[in-house]
Design a protein around this motif. Sequence first.
Motif, PDB file in Angstrom:
ATOM      1  N   ASP A   1       0.918  -1.315  -0.041  1.00 59.31           N
ATOM      2  CA  ASP A   1       0.044   0.065   0.119  1.00 59.31           C
ATOM      3  C   ASP A   1       0.866   1.361   0.004  1.00 59.31           C
ATOM      4  N   PRO A   2       0.653   2.102  -0.865  1.00 61.21           N
ATOM      5  CA  PRO A   2       1.406   3.121  -1.028  1.00 61.21           C
ATOM      6  C   PRO A   2       1.467   4.376   0.138  1.00 61.21           C
ATOM      7  N   ARG A   3       0.362   4.300   1.019  1.00 63.17           N
ATOM      8  CA  ARG A   3       0.336   4.851   2.035  1.00 63.17           C
ATOM      9  C   ARG A   3       0.911   4.302   3.204  1.00 63.17           C
ATOM     10  N   THR A   4       1.602   3.383   3.514  1.00 62.88           N
ATOM     11  CA  THR A   4       1.950   2.389   4.193  1.00 62.88           C
ATOM     12  C   THR A   4       3.346   3.275   4.866  1.00 62.88           C
ATOM     13  N   SER A   5       3.667   3.270   6.326  1.00 60.15           N
ATOM     14  CA  SER A   5       4.676   3.647   6.729  1.00 60.15           C
ATOM     15  C   SER A   5       5.960   2.884   6.731  1.00 60.15           C
ATOM     16  N   ALA A   6       6.106   1.824   6.147  1.00 61.00           N
ATOM     17  CA  ALA A   6       6.933   0.636   5.921  1.00 61.00           C
ATOM     18  C   ALA A   6       8.340   1.567   5.641  1.00 61.00           C
ATOM     19  N   VAL A   7       8.340   2.587   4.515  1.00 63.81           N
ATOM     20  CA  VAL A   7       9.314   3.112   3.961  1.00 63.81           C
ATOM     21  C   VAL A   7       9.976   4.107   5.138  1.00 63.81           C
TER      22      VAL A   7
END
Length: 220
Positions: free
Chosen positions: A185-191
């Motif tokens: 999901d591009p909204r994730t905080s993973a990055v």
Amino acid sequence: MRVLVAEDHRILARTVATGLRRQTMAVDIAHAGDEAERMCLLTDYDVLVLDRDLPVMSGDDVCRRLRELVDPPPILMLTAAGEVEDKVYGLTTLGADDYLAKPFDFAELVARVRTLSRRPPGPAPAGLEYAGIALDPARRTVRVHGRTVELTAREFEVLHLLLRARGAPVDHGTLVRTVWDEHLDPRTSAVRATVSRLRGKLGDPGLITADTGQGYRLCD
């Protein structure tokens, strides 16, 4: 490591992709042969897991066409055709790098994918040095001002991208597509979370900066 799973059986494709992601691999999925070929032309995959029986364009034809490229991805054929003559045909005539018959043990699939990803297609990639960081892609080692730093697979790939940019910003979308995959999901905080852990391991919170609207970059 980035893997493409080309499999028309959607449940199996999703199961394989999920399992590989749990092994910290970035995984994309194609359900037809023409889609798999197109994705390989647009993205540098470390391994292609290729079913022989694909719609639109067969896995055999995909393999043949990709073998015409200057630098094709290593191909692991995953198929129900498991007779010895099928394996010989896939490895010799079609040019696959490895061949695994269904049904298969998932641990063996993971081992074969990792082995194929370690086969260099050409000369070993050169090491990168910038801002006191030395990264060796072949040995997968990182040193900061002479100090060895242990990184996870994702942290290593993020740092690799930042080093290749040599101080230029790397945007969020590029990091997601390259280090994770289309499933994220591009909204994730993973990055953001990965970069935060990377900063801590490098020992200098200011070494990686976030430029609003542009992405992350290394500061020398």
